[in-house]
Design a protein around this motif. Structure first.
Motif, mmCIF file in Angstrom:
data_model
loop_
_atom_site.group_PDB
_atom_site.id
_atom_site.type_symbol
_atom_site.label_atom_id
_atom_site.label_comp_id
_atom_site.label_asym_id
_atom_site.label_seq_id
_atom_site.Cartn_x
_atom_site.Cartn_y
_atom_site.Cartn_z
ATOM 1 N N PRO A 1 6.102 -4.362 -0.424
ATOM 2 C CA PRO A 1 6.622 -3.019 -0.757
ATOM 3 C C PRO A 1 6.733 -2.781 -2.256
ATOM 4 C CG PRO A 1 8.352 -4.407 0.177
ATOM 5 C CD PRO A 1 7.065 -5.115 0.391
ATOM 6 N N LEU A 2 7.003 -3.826 -3.039
ATOM 7 C CA LEU A 2 7.069 -3.649 -4.481
ATOM 8 C C LEU A 2 5.702 -3.271 -5.049
ATOM 9 C CD1 LEU A 2 9.454 -6.428 -5.833
ATOM 10 C CD2 LEU A 2 9.700 -3.958 -6.043
ATOM 11 N N ALA A 3 4.654 -3.866 -4.493
ATOM 12 C CA ALA A 3 3.323 -3.501 -4.957
ATOM 13 C C ALA A 3 3.041 -2.030 -4.677
ATOM 14 C CB ALA A 3 2.280 -4.391 -4.285
ATOM 15 N N ALA A 4 3.448 -1.579 -3.478
ATOM 16 C CA ALA A 4 3.269 -0.162 -3.157
ATOM 17 C C ALA A 4 4.114 0.723 -4.054
ATOM 18 C CB ALA A 4 3.614 0.072 -1.685
ATOM 19 N N MET A 5 5.363 0.308 -4.305
ATOM 20 C CA MET A 5 6.236 1.082 -5.176
ATOM 21 C C MET A 5 5.686 1.142 -6.601
ATOM 22 S SD MET A 5 9.950 -0.247 -3.849
ATOM 23 C CE MET A 5 10.802 0.615 -5.163
ATOM 24 N N SER A 6 5.127 0.034 -7.072
ATOM 25 C CA SER A 6 4.560 0.022 -8.417
ATOM 26 C C SER A 6 3.376 0.971 -8.509
ATOM 27 C CB SER A 6 4.115 -1.400 -8.788
ATOM 28 O OG SER A 6 5.222 -2.275 -8.802
ATOM 29 N N ALA A 7 2.546 1.003 -7.446
ATOM 30 C CA ALA A 7 1.408 1.933 -7.457
ATOM 31 C C ALA A 7 1.884 3.390 -7.466
ATOM 32 C CB ALA A 7 0.518 1.668 -6.238
ATOM 33 N N VAL A 8 2.939 3.639 -6.671
ATOM 34 C CA VAL A 8 3.466 5.015 -6.608
ATOM 35 C C VAL A 8 4.068 5.413 -7.949
ATOM 36 C CG1 VAL A 8 5.205 6.484 -5.530
ATOM 37 C CG2 VAL A 8 3.804 4.953 -4.123
ATOM 38 N N THR A 9 4.837 4.487 -8.579
ATOM 39 C CA THR A 9 5.456 4.820 -9.861
ATOM 40 C C THR A 9 4.411 5.019 -10.953
ATOM 41 O OG1 THR A 9 5.743 2.456 -10.263
ATOM 42 C CG2 THR A 9 7.636 3.654 -9.354
ATOM 43 N N ASP A 10 3.282 4.282 -10.845
ATOM 44 C CA ASP A 10 2.205 4.509 -11.818
ATOM 45 C C ASP A 10 1.645 5.916 -11.685
ATOM 46 O OD1 ASP A 10 2.522 1.975 -12.788
ATOM 47 O OD2 ASP A 10 0.896 1.094 -11.601
ATOM 48 N N VAL A 11 1.489 6.370 -10.432
ATOM 49 C CA VAL A 11 0.987 7.734 -10.217
ATOM 50 C C VAL A 11 1.992 8.765 -10.707
ATOM 51 C CG1 VAL A 11 0.282 9.393 -8.459
ATOM 52 C CG2 VAL A 11 -0.474 7.010 -8.298
ATOM 53 N N LEU A 12 3.271 8.494 -10.412
ATOM 54 C CA LEU A 12 4.300 9.440 -10.834
ATOM 55 C C LEU A 12 4.423 9.466 -12.360
ATOM 56 C CD1 LEU A 12 7.081 8.750 -8.174
ATOM 57 C CD2 LEU A 12 5.484 10.688 -8.260
#
Length: 528
Positions: free
Chosen positions: A306-317
């Motif tokens: 989930p952290l990897a997914a969160m990091s990808a989302v925060t990069d987009v944001l």
């Protein structure tokens, strides 16, 4: 002298002079004896010494008592026998002696006494005023003036033991009295006897020799019994010592054999109970610790996806942060920073779990340590915030794990930048203190307030923070712990201290993997 009058010699035995043998005063113990006994640290030696002392005191006490009684008995028996025979001989000779005897009468009485005791080695002296007669010689210097006065004034036989030229003698003085029916009347005639007590002294010497031999035998027996007793006492103690040593090495299943029902058996039983309780307690602690480690490893592993997914989302944001309003941008920034910190924490926990599991290994590579350090500063943008004193690139090559050394440098320098004050200084040298194994010495110093003394022993512990009042912090408390583990993996040491002028210094020593001569250090001073 008429036939109606009887003449007799009174034989009331009295000690008229001091005894010949005077006991020597006891000597004081040697001043170093107490120190010698105090220096005996072995329990076996103490037991042997105690047994020997008890046996010595007992043997000497019993020997002294036996010697006194035997000596008194031998001398008393000989004395009584001599006086009894002398009295009988004097009575027989005095019956034919006139009231005013001449020297001829005295000599006849002396010869009669000697003839009745031919093989006794006696010397007899008879006196009447200034008239004297003696046989076999006139050597009667052993008769003391005190003994003569006692014989002249008293109606009793007296004796004295003297020692002349190392030879013991018994001297007996006996006055001749008349029995007038009312009170014994002194006649003025005195008979003296000097007899050697060499035979009796031989008996006494034999007794002394027997006592000495008995004392030696008693001491030998005491040493033998002491060794037996010490073996019986020290065998369980030695077993207990060995068992505690093995327990200190981690063998908690060790047990002692219980023999008998004495105090040592109770001690062995108590040790077994303690070992059993300790084994159960340690096993339970290890089980809980293993569960905690598995829990941390499992949680860290589960959080990575989930952290990897969160990091990808925060990069987009983060890429769209410029196209949203201010409040939404601040929220996105907080989410991005929190995700980054959480990602760092999870990675640190995964690293700690590998250390705990014993699977952390070194990937050694032959690198230039100076280039690695400069790369660490450059990639993190610290080259303008840290002053350095480094050897020239290319001269300090060693075999290390580049990733772990990078973590060590990043944690130490980042810790100094966060918690210290400028200037932060980095220095690398080669220590030649050990010629066969030189060390690379890395020092990171700052000009901050330093480390609280109470926190110094805990500075490398996990999750330890010096400022406990800060609930939220960029630091997880694992950086220095991971740094210490990485240094230990390289066979090195790490330490922390406060500088005299203020600030803290962290020192890392890592063995140099190759024989490299000490490099000439060039100073590169970079200011803020």
């Amino acid at each position: 002298m008429s036939g109606k009058e009887s003449v007799r010699a009174c034989v009331r035995e009295r000690q008229a002079a001091a005894p010949a043998h005077v006991s020597e005063p006891a000597r004081s113990p040697q001043p170093g004896l107490a120190r010698v006994l105090f220096s005996l640290r072995s329990l076996r030696s103490r037991l042997v010494v105690a047994f020997v002392l008890v046996a010595m005191v007992s043997a000497l006490g019993a020997g002294a008592l036996a010697f006194r009684e035997a000596r008194t008995g031998v001398l008393q028996q000989n004395q009584d026998s001599v006086i009894r025979r002398f009295r009988t001989s004097v009575d027989a000779a005095a019956a034919y002696m006139p009231r005013a005897p001449s020297r001829t009468h005295l000599q006849k009485a002396v010869n009669q006494v000697l003839s009745a005791n031919q093989f006794q080695g006696w010397r007899v002296l008879a006196t009447y005023g200034n008239v004297r007669a003696s046989a076999p010689s006139a050597d009667f210097d052993k008769i003391s003036p005190q003994l003569r006065r006692s014989v002249d004034t008293k109606r009793a036989a007296v004796f004295q033991r003297v020692n002349t030229d190392g030879r013991p003698y018994l001297v007996v003085g006996m006055p001749v009295t008349y029995d007038n029916g009312q009170e014994d009347e002194l006649s003025g005639v005195a008979m003296y006897l000097v007899v050697s007590q060499k035979a009796e002294q031989g008996y006494v010497d034999a007794i002394v020799s027997a006592i000495e031999h008995a004392t030696v035998v008693a001491l030998g027996l005491a040493v033998f019994l002491a060794l037996l007793a010490s073996n019986g006492v020290l065998r369980p103690v030695g077993a207990l010592r060995r068992a505690t040593g093995r327990m200190a090495q981690g063998h908690l299943d060790i047990r002692l054999a219980v023999r008998g029902s004495d105090e040592l058996a109770d001690l062995s039983q108590s040790f077994n109970h303690m070992a059993q309780a300790l084994e159960l307690s340690v096993a339970e602690s290890r089980r809980l610790e293993a569960q905690a480690r598995r829990f941390v490893a499992d949680v860290s592993h589960e959080l990575r996806t989930p952290l990897a997914a969160m990091s990808a989302v925060t990069d987009v944001l983060d890429g769209n942060a410029l196209h949203v309003n201010r409040d939404t941008g601040e929220a996105l920034r907080f989410i991005s920073e929190g995700t980054t910190r959480l990602n760092v924490l999870v990675n640190d926990l995964m690293e700690i779990s590998r250390f705990d599991a014993g699977v952390a290994e070194l990937s050694l590579d032959d690198i230039d340590l100076i280039e690695l350090v400069q790369h660490t500063l450059t990639t993190r943008g610290w080259q303008d915030r840290v002053t350095t004193r480094l050897p020239r690139p290319g001269v300090l090559r060693t075999r290390v794990d580049p990733r772990r050394i990078d973590v060590v440098m990043a944690n130490l320098i980042g810790n100094a930048l966060r918690h210290g004050a400028p200037p932060v200084h980095l220095a690398i040298d080669v220590s030649e203190a050990q010629a066969q194994a030189p060390w690379v010495v890395i020092q990171v110093t700052d000009n901050g307030p330093g480390i609280v003394e109470d926190a110094m022993p805990h500075i490398f512990e996990r999750f330890y923070k010096v400022d406990t009042t800060r609930v939220r912090s960029e630091s997880s408390g694992l950086g220095l712990a991971i740094t210490a583990e990485n240094v230990r993996l390289h066979g090195g040491r790490i330490s922390a201290a406060n500088l005299a002028g203020g600030g803290a210094v962290f020192t890392v020593r890592i063995p140099l993997r190759r024989d490299i001569a000490a490099a000439d250090c060039t100073s590169t001073e970079e200011t803020w």
